[in-house]
Design a protein around this motif. Structure first.
Motif, PDB file in Angstrom:
ATOM      1  N   ASN A  53      55.597  -8.553  25.178  1.00 58.38           N
ATOM      2  CA  ASN A  53      54.500  -9.200  25.899  1.00 58.38           C
ATOM      3  C   ASN A  53      53.212  -8.390  25.848  1.00 58.38           C
ATOM      4  OD1 ASN A  53      56.302 -11.211  26.520  1.00 58.38           O
ATOM      5  ND2 ASN A  53      56.438 -10.727  28.701  1.00 58.38           N
ATOM      6  N   HIS A  54      53.307  -7.086  26.085  1.00 60.39           N
ATOM      7  CA  HIS A  54      52.092  -6.259  26.162  1.00 60.39           C
ATOM      8  C   HIS A  54      51.360  -6.201  24.834  1.00 60.39           C
ATOM      9  CE1 HIS A  54      53.503  -2.628  23.977  1.00 60.39           C
ATOM     10  NE2 HIS A  54      54.699  -2.997  24.400  1.00 60.39           N
ATOM     11  N   GLN A  55      52.074  -6.381  23.718  1.00 63.70           N
ATOM     12  CA  GLN A  55      51.427  -6.333  22.409  1.00 63.70           C
ATOM     13  C   GLN A  55      50.556  -7.557  22.153  1.00 63.70           C
ATOM     14  OE1 GLN A  55      55.350  -5.718  20.394  1.00 63.70           O
ATOM     15  NE2 GLN A  55      54.291  -4.066  19.328  1.00 63.70           N
ATOM     16  N   ARG A  56      50.783  -8.621  22.901  1.00 65.65           N
ATOM     17  CA  ARG A  56      50.010  -9.843  22.731  1.00 65.65           C
ATOM     18  C   ARG A  56      48.740  -9.869  23.575  1.00 65.65           C
ATOM     19  NH1 ARG A  56      54.172 -14.830  23.202  1.00 65.65           N
ATOM     20  NH2 ARG A  56      52.179 -15.951  22.983  1.00 65.65           N
ATOM     21  N   MET A  57      48.541  -8.827  24.395  1.00 63.87           N
ATOM     22  CA  MET A  57      47.371  -8.855  25.280  1.00 63.87           C
ATOM     23  C   MET A  57      46.612  -7.539  25.335  1.00 63.87           C
ATOM     24  SD  MET A  57      49.428  -8.985  28.950  1.00 63.87           S
ATOM     25  CE  MET A  57      50.675 -10.152  28.409  1.00 63.87           C
ATOM     26  N   GLU A  58      47.001  -6.570  24.521  1.00 56.93           N
ATOM     27  CA  GLU A  58      46.365  -5.254  24.585  1.00 56.93           C
ATOM     28  C   GLU A  58      44.885  -5.313  24.253  1.00 56.93           C
ATOM     29  OE1 GLU A  58      46.250  -1.450  25.686  1.00 56.93           O
ATOM     30  OE2 GLU A  58      48.041  -2.721  25.779  1.00 56.93           O
ATOM     31  N   HIS A  59      44.499  -6.193  23.316  1.00 58.69           N
ATOM     32  CA  HIS A  59      43.085  -6.267  22.924  1.00 58.69           C
ATOM     33  C   HIS A  59      42.201  -6.757  24.064  1.00 58.69           C
ATOM     34  CE1 HIS A  59      45.121  -9.981  22.047  1.00 58.69           C
ATOM     35  NE2 HIS A  59      44.042 -10.636  21.689  1.00 58.69           N
ATOM     36  N   PHE A  60      42.738  -7.572  24.964  1.00 56.93           N
ATOM     37  CA  PHE A  60      41.948  -8.036  26.100  1.00 56.93           C
ATOM     38  C   PHE A  60      41.670  -6.902  27.096  1.00 56.93           C
ATOM     39  CE2 PHE A  60      44.346 -11.882  24.752  1.00 56.93           C
ATOM     40  CZ  PHE A  60      43.267 -12.622  24.323  1.00 56.93           C
ATOM     41  N   LYS A  61      42.527  -5.910  27.093  1.00 59.36           N
ATOM     42  CA  LYS A  61      42.372  -4.785  28.004  1.00 59.36           C
ATOM     43  C   LYS A  61      41.426  -3.717  27.459  1.00 59.36           C
ATOM     44  CE  LYS A  61      47.159  -5.329  29.624  1.00 59.36           C
ATOM     45  NZ  LYS A  61      48.490  -4.677  29.722  1.00 59.36           N
ATOM     46  N   THR A  62      41.201  -3.712  26.158  1.00 61.41           N
ATOM     47  CA  THR A  62      40.474  -2.601  25.525  1.00 61.41           C
ATOM     48  C   THR A  62      39.172  -3.007  24.842  1.00 61.41           C
ATOM     49  OG1 THR A  62      41.835  -2.864  23.527  1.00 61.41           O
ATOM     50  CG2 THR A  62      42.588  -1.270  25.166  1.00 61.41           C
ATOM     51  N   LEU A 120      39.170 -16.471  17.354  1.00 64.65           N
ATOM     52  CA  LEU A 120      39.547 -15.482  16.350  1.00 64.65           C
ATOM     53  C   LEU A 120      41.031 -15.143  16.338  1.00 64.65           C
ATOM     54  CD1 LEU A 120      36.619 -12.908  16.791  1.00 64.65           C
ATOM     55  CD2 LEU A 120      36.673 -15.002  15.402  1.00 64.65           C
ATOM     56  N   HIS A 121      41.617 -15.189  15.148  1.00 67.74           N
ATOM     57  CA  HIS A 121      42.909 -14.605  14.830  1.00 67.74           C
ATOM     58  C   HIS A 121      42.666 -13.465  13.856  1.00 67.74           C
ATOM     59  CE1 HIS A 121      46.045 -17.655  16.151  1.00 67.74           C
ATOM     60  NE2 HIS A 121      44.908 -18.274  16.438  1.00 67.74           N
ATOM     61  N   MET A 122      43.672 -12.612  13.688  1.00 67.57           N
ATOM     62  CA  MET A 122      43.597 -11.533  12.721  1.00 67.57           C
ATOM     63  C   MET A 122      44.723 -11.661  11.686  1.00 67.57           C
ATOM     64  SD  MET A 122      40.964  -9.746  13.485  1.00 67.57           S
ATOM     65  CE  MET A 122      39.996 -10.944  14.436  1.00 67.57           C
ATOM     66  N   ARG A 123      44.495 -11.123  10.509  1.00 67.58           N
ATOM     67  CA  ARG A 123      45.506 -11.070   9.448  1.00 67.58           C
ATOM     68  C   ARG A 123      45.728  -9.622   9.023  1.00 67.58           C
ATOM     69  NH1 ARG A 123      46.687 -16.031   6.864  1.00 67.58           N
ATOM     70  NH2 ARG A 123      45.800 -17.730   8.120  1.00 67.58           N
ATOM     71  N   ASP A 124      46.961  -9.321   8.594  1.00 66.31           N
ATOM     72  CA  ASP A 124      47.250  -7.976   8.105  1.00 66.31           C
ATOM     73  C   ASP A 124      46.947  -7.880   6.615  1.00 66.31           C
ATOM     74  OD1 ASP A 124      49.381  -9.169   6.753  1.00 66.31           O
ATOM     75  OD2 ASP A 124      50.905  -8.453   8.157  1.00 66.31           O
ATOM     76  N   ASP A 125      47.309  -6.754   5.997  1.00 69.33           N
ATOM     77  CA  ASP A 125      46.984  -6.543   4.584  1.00 69.33           C
ATOM     78  C   ASP A 125      47.702  -7.519   3.660  1.00 69.33           C
ATOM     79  OD1 ASP A 125      45.262  -4.458   5.182  1.00 69.33           O
ATOM     80  OD2 ASP A 125      46.817  -2.916   4.984  1.00 69.33           O
ATOM     81  N   GLU A 126      48.780  -8.138   4.149  1.00 68.75           N
ATOM     82  CA  GLU A 126      49.510  -9.127   3.357  1.00 68.75           C
ATOM     83  C   GLU A 126      49.054 -10.554   3.665  1.00 68.75           C
ATOM     84  OE1 GLU A 126      53.600  -8.429   4.235  1.00 68.75           O
ATOM     85  OE2 GLU A 126      53.711  -6.596   3.018  1.00 68.75           O
ATOM     86  N   GLY A 127      48.055 -10.678   4.527  1.00 68.42           N
ATOM     87  CA  GLY A 127      47.538 -11.994   4.865  1.00 68.42           C
ATOM     88  C   GLY A 127      48.321 -12.710   5.940  1.00 68.42           C
ATOM     89  N   LYS A 128      49.211 -11.999   6.632  1.00 67.40           N
ATOM     90  CA  LYS A 128      50.015 -12.616   7.689  1.00 67.40           C
ATOM     91  C   LYS A 128      49.389 -12.339   9.054  1.00 67.40           C
ATOM     92  CE  LYS A 128      54.307 -12.220   5.067  1.00 67.40           C
ATOM     93  NZ  LYS A 128      55.677 -11.645   5.021  1.00 67.40           N
ATOM     94  N   GLY A 129      49.641 -13.240   9.993  1.00 69.77           N
ATOM     95  CA  GLY A 129      49.065 -13.093  11.325  1.00 69.77           C
ATOM     96  C   GLY A 129      49.516 -11.819  12.008  1.00 69.77           C
ATOM     97  N   THR A 130      48.577 -11.160  12.671  1.00 65.50           N
ATOM     98  CA  THR A 130      48.869  -9.911  13.358  1.00 65.50           C
ATOM     99  C   THR A 130      48.078  -9.839  14.658  1.00 65.50           C
ATOM    100  OG1 THR A 130      48.784  -7.482  13.193  1.00 65.50           O
ATOM    101  CG2 THR A 130      47.048  -8.700  12.079  1.00 65.50           C
ATOM    102  N   MET A 131      48.600  -9.066  15.603  1.00 67.65           N
ATOM    103  CA  MET A 131      47.886  -8.821  16.852  1.00 67.65           C
ATOM    104  C   MET A 131      47.377  -7.380  16.898  1.00 67.65           C
ATOM    105  SD  MET A 131      47.877 -11.720  18.349  1.00 67.65           S
ATOM    106  CE  MET A 131      47.325 -11.313  19.999  1.00 67.65           C
ATOM    107  N   ASP A 132      47.111  -6.829  15.744  1.00 80.82           N
ATOM    108  CA  ASP A 132      46.644  -5.448  15.633  1.00 80.82           C
ATOM    109  C   ASP A 132      45.317  -5.268  16.384  1.00 80.82           C
ATOM    110  OD1 ASP A 132      46.876  -2.747  14.010  1.00 80.82           O
ATOM    111  OD2 ASP A 132      44.796  -3.420  13.807  1.00 80.82           O
ATOM    112  N   VAL A 133      45.332  -4.374  17.365  1.00 84.14           N
ATOM    113  CA  VAL A 133      44.143  -4.170  18.214  1.00 84.14           C
ATOM    114  C   VAL A 133      42.962  -3.676  17.392  1.00 84.14           C
ATOM    115  CG1 VAL A 133      43.205  -2.909  20.175  1.00 84.14           C
ATOM    116  CG2 VAL A 133      45.553  -3.743  20.253  1.00 84.14           C
TER     117      VAL A 133
END
Length: 281
Positions: free
Chosen positions: A94-103, A48-61
């Motif tokens: 760095n932390h923004q790329r792994m926050e979802h794994f922690k939560t 899984l990857h995520m996209r933002d409201d503009e369709g661009k890749g995001t790491m939004d938790v």
């Protein structure tokens, strides 16, 4: 489980826009529904990857959390969930790329791109030594298994180093990525060479980008791959001029695996193959 082959469905990616393929899922709702359909079609793992409201890749938790929750709301679905650690089009800390794994406790696998490269000869795909150490430690701390993505021989060298340093536990799960400009080309010769040098005892899968996805799939099966990866992240066409859906690509992979004389692994079997804990609902 020598007669079982894992089918990994990479649904979205971070780059390909909707105007190239209207079938690419963009919202958490679309991603979760596509993942569910791919599981029903025979995929044992979804990437899984995520996209933002503009369709661009995001790491939004929040988007990762919603997608995973919507997928797990299907109580009959036990698909293995793998999430990216590099799905943003913007440079992140760095932390923004792994926050979802922690939560998000339902994430079982996380991508681990084992080096830096010139992606497409247009931008730098940066995975610094500091980031790789922090990501590996994050995975160890949160019981996430690394899906070690290998784009060239140098990344195998890096992987061996992180194994020796105790950051990655063996046996590892390797995903050989071929055909990205800046990495190894999608040829049988390259696939054979890389597989020959991955750490001994590794579980491995492979895929080729675009038109090379089928030749690399066939070659991977012939070389004894534990898994094959398909999906719109890697290739948007079913055949020349015919746009694919994720489900179509999974269904074809199922047929090919069966015609090769094997059976698609169930999610429970995939967890055994990779070395994951059984799913607890």
């Amino acid at each position: 489980m020598k007669d079982k082959t894992m089918i990994i469905a990479a649904l979205t990616g971070a780059v390909t826009p909707k105007d190239i393929s209207e079938h690419i899922p963009m919202t958490p709702e679309e991603i979760a529904e596509d993942a569910y359909k791919c599981w029903k079609a025979g995929a044992s793992i979804v990437h899984l990857h995520m996209r933002d409201d503009e369709g661009k890749g995001t790491m939004d938790v929040g988007r990762f959390k919603k997608s995973v929750e919507l997928l797990r709301a299907h109580k009959d679905c036990d698909v293995v969930i793998c999430c990216t650690s590099s799905g943003s089009v913007k440079k992140l800390e760095n932390h923004q790329r792994m926050e979802h794994f922690k939560t998000i406790p339902d994430i079982e696998l996380g991508s681990y791109d084992a080096g830096t490269m010139n992606w497409g000869c247009t931008n730098v795909f940066e995975n610094s030594p500091k980031f790789l150490e922090e990501l590996a430690q994050c995975y160890l701390d949160n019981e996430v298994k690394a899906e070690v993505e290998l784009f060239d021989m140098g990344m195998i060298t890096n992987t061996n180093y992180y194994i020796q340093q105790g950051f990655i536990k063996t046996p590892i799960f390797c995903q050989v990525v071929l055909g990205v400009l800046g990495g190894a080309p999608a040829t049988v010769e390259c696939l054979t060479h890389l597989v020959k040098h991955i750490p001994e005892g590794s579980i491995w899968s492979a895929f080729g980008i675009g038109k090379d996805h089928l030749p690399i799939m066939y070659a991977a099966l012939a070389l004894g791959a534990h898994g094959i990866r398909v999906g719109l992240e890697d290739n948007v066409y079913y055949s020349k001029g015919v746009k694919a859906t994720n489900t179509m690509l999974v269904e074809r992979a199922v047929r090919i695996v069966k015609e090769f004389g094997k059976e698609p692994a169930t999610p429970a079997e995939a967890r055994q193959i990779i070395g994951l804990k059984p799913l607890v609902r």
